[in-house]
Design an enzyme around this catalytic site. Structure first.
Site, PDB file in Angstrom:
ATOM      1  CD  GLU A 119      13.304 -32.405   9.639  1.00 11.62           C
ATOM      2  OE1 GLU A 119      14.492 -32.653   9.899  1.00 11.62           O
ATOM      3  OE2 GLU A 119      12.354 -32.743  10.363  1.00 11.62           O
ATOM      4  NE  ARG A 177       0.890  -6.729   4.241  1.00 12.66           N
ATOM      5  CZ  ARG A 177       0.688  -6.038   3.125  1.00 12.66           C
ATOM      6  NH1 ARG A 177      -0.384  -5.304   3.017  1.00 12.66           N
ATOM      7  NH2 ARG A 177       1.533  -6.112   2.134  1.00 12.66           N
ATOM      8  CD  GLN A 178      -2.671  -7.962  11.499  1.00 15.31           C
ATOM      9  OE1 GLN A 178      -2.949  -8.145  10.328  1.00 15.31           O
ATOM     10  NE2 GLN A 178      -3.573  -7.588  12.390  1.00 15.31           N
ATOM     11  CG  HIS A 186       0.935   2.255   8.930  1.00 17.40           C
ATOM     12  ND1 HIS A 186      -0.176   1.550   8.529  1.00 17.40           N
ATOM     13  CD2 HIS A 186       0.544   3.537   8.990  1.00 17.40           C
ATOM     14  CE1 HIS A 186      -1.175   2.378   8.369  1.00 17.40           C
ATOM     15  NE2 HIS A 186      -0.769   3.584   8.633  1.00 17.40           N
ATOM     16  CG  ASP A 218      -0.234   5.847   0.495  1.00 19.54           C
ATOM     17  OD1 ASP A 218       0.871   6.385   0.667  1.00 19.54           O
ATOM     18  OD2 ASP A 218      -0.391   4.620   0.458  1.00 19.54           O
ATOM     19  CE  LYS A 267      -2.972   3.069   0.087  1.00 19.90           C
ATOM     20  NZ  LYS A 267      -1.784   2.306  -0.328  1.00 19.90           N
ATOM     21  CG  ASP A 283       3.978   3.610  -2.237  1.00 16.76           C
ATOM     22  OD1 ASP A 283       4.354   3.934  -1.098  1.00 16.76           O
ATOM     23  OD2 ASP A 283       2.821   3.217  -2.481  1.00 16.76           O
TER      24      ASP A 283
HETATM   25  C1  R5P Z   1       0.930   1.738   1.841  1.00 11.28           C
HETATM   26  O1  R5P Z   1       0.805   1.548   2.991  1.00 11.28           O
HETATM   27  C2  R5P Z   1       2.212   1.568   1.127  1.00 11.28           C
HETATM   28  O2  R5P Z   1       2.951   2.744   1.142  1.00 11.28           O
HETATM   29  C3  R5P Z   1       2.005   1.112  -0.284  1.00 11.28           C
HETATM   30  O3  R5P Z   1       1.258   2.108  -0.961  1.00 11.28           O
HETATM   31  C4  R5P Z   1       1.253  -0.159  -0.361  1.00 11.28           C
HETATM   32  O4  R5P Z   1       1.761  -1.091   0.532  1.00 11.28           O
HETATM   33  C5  R5P Z   1       1.293  -0.711  -1.764  1.00 11.28           C
HETATM   34  O5  R5P Z   1       0.529  -1.843  -1.776  1.00 11.28           O
HETATM   35  P1  R5P Z   1      -0.212  -2.341  -3.084  1.00 11.28           P
HETATM   36  O6  R5P Z   1       0.804  -2.441  -4.167  1.00 11.28           O
HETATM   37  O7  R5P Z   1      -0.745  -3.698  -2.669  1.00 11.28           O
HETATM   38  O8  R5P Z   1      -1.307  -1.384  -3.375  1.00 11.28           O
END
Ligand code: R5P
Length: 301
Positions: free
Chosen positions: A38, A94-95, A129, A168, A191, A218
């Site tokens: 802890e 992400r999720q 996203h 992408d 992508k 990116d």
């Molecule tokens: C996509 O959604 C993001 O802009 C990045 O391209 C992505 O998260 C990169 O992830 P990785 O390095 O795992 O391909």
């Protein structure tokens, strides 16, 4: 009363430099682990009636979350006026939806926990996203800062005759801004993510750009799969080796080494996450963001 800036985790230099820029006090935290793992925490700098700012990147967030909430609660308990969070990298976006029955929508849960612990949040280029803004999940005021001008400046200074490349469609928001700020052309790939570590990319006709040096841009490099695939595609199209530029240097596992091995001319990231590839700093941006947080009722001094 003067605000206090604490490093929530181990980014002490960042917290000190931010405090200096804001004319605030750099606070000190005593912390250690109990034998059963802890965490013991003590705010050594008085916070009563002061605005308190915790600074810390939320990459690899799971072991950090409990500490973050404990710190915010301790500050409040000790009489802090307002408790803010400066998270140069914000995790768990992400999720952001339930794709399969039973999945946890962690973006929402994480936002709820952070919103219940802090009064405001300042962050840099969150990986939005499906949400249009953080306000869709964060119930506290948030200030979102953009590193595109810094990336553009770095590219303009370090890449000769650059062609900005977005791997992408999602990256187009950053890529278009970087290319506009640097005054150079850009292209965007299509992508399809085949697995966590594998993506398929399709490029438009690259023949007109053979004399250019590609600068792949990116928001985040995680597994590195996207950038590695993009480097390969550019090489097969006969372009020069690409420079990889990202805001957040997440680099899961050996992603950085694999990116270098895949032929990246250079890898340049901002310092939102401390990493050897950091080449441009968001410090001034963060200081401006905190100052703008005064609109949330926070006073930097
Ligand atoms: C996509 O959604 C993001 O802009 C990045 O391209 C992505 O998260 C990169 O992830 P990785 O390095 O795992 O391909």
């Amino acid at each position: 009363m003067t605000a206090v800036v604490f490093a929530a985790f181990d980014e002490l230099a960042l917290a000190e430099r931010l405090a200096e820029r804001l004319g605030a006090i750099a606070g000190v935290i005593e912390s250690r682990r109990f034998p059963d793992e802890e965490t013991y925490l003590r705010l050594l700098t008085p916070v009563a009636d002061r605005d308190v700012i915790f600074v810390g990147s939320l990459d690899r967030p799971d072991p950090k979350l409990a500490r973050l909430v404990f710190l915010a609660e301790a500050a409040r308990d000790l009489g802090a006026r307002r408790v803010g969070l400066v998270a140069p990298y914000l995790a768990y976006l992400r999720q952001d939806a339930r794709f399969k029955p039973g999945e946890a929508v962690t973006a929402r849960s994480f936002a709820r926990i952070v919103s219940s612990a802090f009064d405001w949040l300042v962050t840099v280029d969150p990986h939005l996203h499906r949400y249009a803004s953080l306000a869709e999940v964060y119930s506290i005021p948030t200030a979102v800062l953009h590193a595109a001008p810094l990336a553009a400046q770095w590219i303009a200074q370090h890449v000769a005759e650059p062609l900005v490349v977005g791997p992408d469609r999602e990256s187009e928001q950053w890529v278009a801004e970087v290319a506009r700020a640097a005054g150079v052309p850009y292209v965007v790939f299509e992508k399809v993510r085949v697995a966590d570590m594998r993506v398929d990319l399709r490029a438009p006709d690259l023949a007109p750009w053979r004399s250019c040096q590609p600068a792949l841009v990116d928001d985040v490099v995680s597994s590195g799969g996207t950038m590695i695939e993009a480097l390969g595609l550019l090489a097969r199209a006969g372009l020069q080796a690409g420079t990889c530029v990202a805001v957040h240097a997440l680099f899961a596992g050996d992603a950085h080494e694999r990116l270098r091995a895949a032929g990246a001319r250079e890898v340049a990231t901002s310092d939102t996450i401390p990493h050897p590839s950091n080449r441009f700093s968001v410090l001034a941006l963060l200081a401006d963001g905190v100052r703008s947080a005064s609109a949330f009722g926070m006073r930097a001094r």
